[in-house]
Each structure stands twice: as structure tokens, then as C-alpha cells.
Write a protein that holds these residues in place. Sequence first.
Motif, short mmCIF file in Angstrom:
data_model
loop_
_atom_site.label_atom_id
_atom_site.label_comp_id
_atom_site.label_asym_id
_atom_site.label_seq_id
_atom_site.Cartn_x
_atom_site.Cartn_y
_atom_site.Cartn_z
N ASP A 197 0.81 -1.22 0.00
CA ASP A 197 0.00 0.00 0.00
C ASP A 197 0.84 1.27 0.00
N ASN A 198 2.03 1.21 0.60
CA ASN A 198 2.75 2.45 0.85
C ASN A 198 4.05 2.65 0.08
N CYS A 199 4.65 1.56 -0.38
CA CYS A 199 6.01 1.70 -0.93
C CYS A 199 6.03 1.47 -2.44
N GLU A 200 6.63 2.40 -3.15
CA GLU A 200 6.62 2.27 -4.62
C GLU A 200 7.77 1.42 -5.14
N THR A 201 8.81 1.26 -4.32
CA THR A 201 9.91 0.39 -4.74
C THR A 201 10.11 -0.67 -3.66
N ILE A 202 10.29 -1.90 -4.11
CA ILE A 202 10.35 -3.00 -3.15
C ILE A 202 11.53 -3.92 -3.47
N ALA A 203 12.33 -4.18 -2.44
CA ALA A 203 13.42 -5.14 -2.59
C ALA A 203 13.09 -6.36 -1.74
N ILE A 204 13.45 -7.54 -2.23
CA ILE A 204 13.19 -8.76 -1.46
C ILE A 204 14.49 -9.53 -1.29
N MET A 205 14.77 -9.91 -0.06
CA MET A 205 15.98 -10.69 0.23
C MET A 205 15.62 -12.10 0.68
N ARG A 206 16.55 -12.99 0.44
CA ARG A 206 16.37 -14.37 0.88
C ARG A 206 17.75 -14.97 1.11
N HIS A 207 17.97 -15.55 2.29
CA HIS A 207 19.27 -16.15 2.60
C HIS A 207 20.44 -15.23 2.25
N GLY A 208 20.33 -13.97 2.59
CA GLY A 208 21.45 -13.05 2.37
C GLY A 208 21.64 -12.58 0.95
N GLU A 209 20.73 -12.96 0.07
CA GLU A 209 20.85 -12.52 -1.32
C GLU A 209 19.64 -11.69 -1.72
N LEU A 210 19.88 -10.77 -2.64
CA LEU A 210 18.79 -9.96 -3.15
C LEU A 210 18.10 -10.74 -4.27
N VAL A 211 16.80 -10.99 -4.12
CA VAL A 211 16.12 -11.75 -5.18
C VAL A 211 15.23 -10.86 -6.04
N ALA A 212 14.98 -9.64 -5.59
CA ALA A 212 14.21 -8.69 -6.42
C ALA A 212 14.45 -7.29 -5.92
N CYS A 213 14.42 -6.33 -6.82
CA CYS A 213 14.46 -4.92 -6.43
C CYS A 213 13.88 -4.15 -7.59
N GLU A 214 12.64 -3.80 -7.50
CA GLU A 214 11.97 -3.13 -8.62
C GLU A 214 10.71 -2.42 -8.15
N SER A 215 10.04 -1.77 -9.10
CA SER A 215 8.83 -1.04 -8.72
C SER A 215 7.75 -2.04 -8.31
N ARG A 216 6.85 -1.57 -7.47
CA ARG A 216 5.75 -2.42 -7.01
C ARG A 216 4.99 -3.01 -8.20
N GLU A 217 4.75 -2.16 -9.21
CA GLU A 217 3.96 -2.60 -10.37
C GLU A 217 4.68 -3.72 -11.11
N SER A 218 5.99 -3.53 -11.31
CA SER A 218 6.69 -4.54 -12.10
C SER A 218 6.79 -5.84 -11.29
N LEU A 219 6.90 -5.73 -9.98
CA LEU A 219 6.94 -6.92 -9.14
C LEU A 219 5.62 -7.69 -9.23
N LEU A 220 4.52 -6.94 -9.13
CA LEU A 220 3.21 -7.60 -9.17
C LEU A 220 2.94 -8.23 -10.53
N SER A 221 3.47 -7.59 -11.59
CA SER A 221 3.19 -8.13 -12.92
C SER A 221 4.01 -9.39 -13.19
N ARG A 222 4.96 -9.70 -12.28
CA ARG A 222 5.71 -10.95 -12.44
C ARG A 222 4.78 -12.15 -12.37
N LEU A 223 3.72 -12.01 -11.62
CA LEU A 223 2.74 -13.10 -11.57
C LEU A 223 1.65 -12.75 -12.55
N SER A 224 1.68 -13.38 -13.70
CA SER A 224 0.72 -12.99 -14.73
C SER A 224 -0.56 -13.82 -14.65
#
Length: 319
Positions: free
Chosen positions: A208-235
Motif C-alpha cells: 500500500d505504501n512503498c513504490e519500490t520493493i526489494a526482497i531478500m532471501r538467505h542473504g541474497e537480493l532476489v528482487a528490487c523493482e517497482s511495485r507494479e513490475s513486481l506484481l506483474s511478475r505473476l501474470s
Amino acid sequence: MSVPPDDAIVISSISKVYRARDGQGKHTALADVSFAVPRGAMFALLGPNGAGKSTLINIMAGLVVKTAGRVTIWGYDIDTDGRQARRAIGIVPQELNLDPFFTPRETLDVQAGYYGIPKAERRTDEILETVGLADKAGAYARTLSGGMRRRLLIAKAMVHNPHILVLDEPTAGVDVELRQSLWETIREMNAHGQTIMLTTHYLEEAQDNCETIAIMRHGELVACESRESLLSRLSEKVVTVRFSEDMPLVPEALLPFAPKVMDARTLAFRVRRGDGEIPALLTALPTCGATVVDLSTVEPDLEDVFLRLTREDPVVVPI
Ligand SMILES: Nc1ncnc2c1ncn2[C@@H]1O[C@H](COP(=O)(O)OP(=O)(O)OP(=O)(O)O)[C@@H](O)[C@H]1O
Ligand SMILES: [Mg+2]
């Protein structure tokens, strides 16, 4: 530096290996993490417990020594220009580390003294007002509730009016009402130009609040992009159709869509956007011999994307 930098924070190839101790082997908490937080952003850093979020934030705060890599804050390298870097950033740690015998007013005064802010320039009352602690200004910190302590920590990070505010789990343990007003405060600060970076386990709040979102897992960055582009990853989306009467079998015209039988009158279809599957389904439904009485669709949300990116094995979103 007079010209403000394009990126408020730049994390370059940061690694952190915690030394072996207490019978535990050494542990890689961060492995070659790089990303940037643009100036003025409202940026969320997400990840499951132990992903390395706090380690990264504590490196920025100078509380944890990095093993490798470079961090610049407002254009200042934390290793070579630590003083300027520290002035540009206010960090609220995940741990509630407050002196229990100080009042909120004293806590902010001590912090202002630490930054060498003259008495006349201090904004103690204004800040306490902003975080909703004006009526607790004279109460000992140990008498504050958990949510109030978290607000006091945020106030502490605001004392030197930094360009960047970094909040590690600002809404953890805070009740719903207080959480909403905290978000309001954070959004307001962002609207006034402050760059915000925060971690949270409340994915809805990040969405709801953040336009850019980064996601980490086990010490690695697995995503860092706009909220829209992240959501569109699941088509894929799920279309649920309810029919007017029980059906002994899935109608033949609908078999190619491989529906899941929810109950005798309800079928769920997983369809992909953009490649004609949705129009094909809508064309097939009237020809299947049963009457449709209801139809609903479920769009993927950040939680779906998060689960997909952070699970051990890539999984298919269940319908
Ligand atoms: N001082 C330390 N010594 C050894 N290992 C540590 C230390 N601090 C953290 N770790 C380990 O580093 C990893 C990352 O921890 P970190 O606190 O950065 O995760 P996090 O993403 O902030 O998790 P959470 O969502 O639970 O706050 C974990 O496996 C943790 O056990
Ligand atoms: Mg943490």
C-alpha cells in the motif's frame, strides 16, 4: 556536497560473514548484495526472518562491520566520510534500545546534544507532537508501552532532521490504530522530501505504501523493482465461476482450461493474462450447457510474489 545525489543510498557488493562463536560455525548473512535507494523514494526491504535485512541496516548504522563492499549515504562513503554519512541518515533499529530512566524529552535532548544541535535549534516538542508522544514528554521511558517506545525511537532518529530515514520494522508490535497513524507520519515525511527505507513483515503495508520493493532471501537480493513490475511478475489470475445447478461432470467445453472442482457448482480456472486465455474462457462458458450465476477473479498480490520468491522450492500458486 551541494547538489543532492540521485541515489540516497547505494549498496555495492556488500557481504557479511559473522564469525564462528558459541559452537556455531561462521555464517554468511549477506552475499554480494547491491542495490540503490533513489532520493525521495519510499522503499521497502522485505524478506523472511534471518534474510539479512537487519544486518544490512546495522551495517549502514555502523553497528555491524561489513566483510566486503561499499555503502554510500547521500553520496558519502561510510568508511571515508562517516561523519557526513551519519548526519544524512537517521536509523531506527529493530531492537528497542532506550535508556529506561530518561523521559522522551530528555532522550531527544541527549540525542540532539550528540549531534551538536544548539538548544535554540532543537525541535523537541515538534517532533514529539509528530510521533504522538507530546502528552508523554515527561514520562520515564520504562513506563511507555511497546508501541510508544517504538515511536520514541523514531523521534530519536528525526532529531537531526536527516535526509534519509531508515526504519527496521517500525510497525512491529504496534496496534492497528497506532500502525495506521505511524504510516501516516511516515508518508507525510516522505511527502516532505525525506527518503524512507523500511523493513516490514506486513506485506500489505508495503504494497500500500512503498513504490519500490526489494526482497531478500538467505542473504541474497532476489528482487528490487517497482511495485507494479513486481506484481506483474505473476501474470496468472484465478477466475472462479459458480453455476446455477450441480454438475456431475466438468462440461466438455471447459475441459481444455483444466479447471479445479471447488464444489458441485463451482469451478476455478487459473488463467494467464495477455495470451488470449481469458477471452477464450469467456467464449466457452456460454456454450458449456450450464448457466453461470456468479464469477469472481483474484489478482496476485505482493504476498503471492513474496512467497514465490522466498520459498525454498519454486511453487505454483494454489487455486
Ligand atoms: N551477531 C550475530 N552473530 C552471528 N550471526 C548473526 C548475528 N546477527 C545475525 N546473525 C545471523 O545472520 C542472519 C541474518 O540475520 P538478520 O538479523 O540480518 O535477519 P533479518 O532479515 O533482519 O531477520 P528478521 O526478519 O527476523 O528481523 C541470521 O541467520 C542470523 O542468525
Ligand atoms: Mg531484522
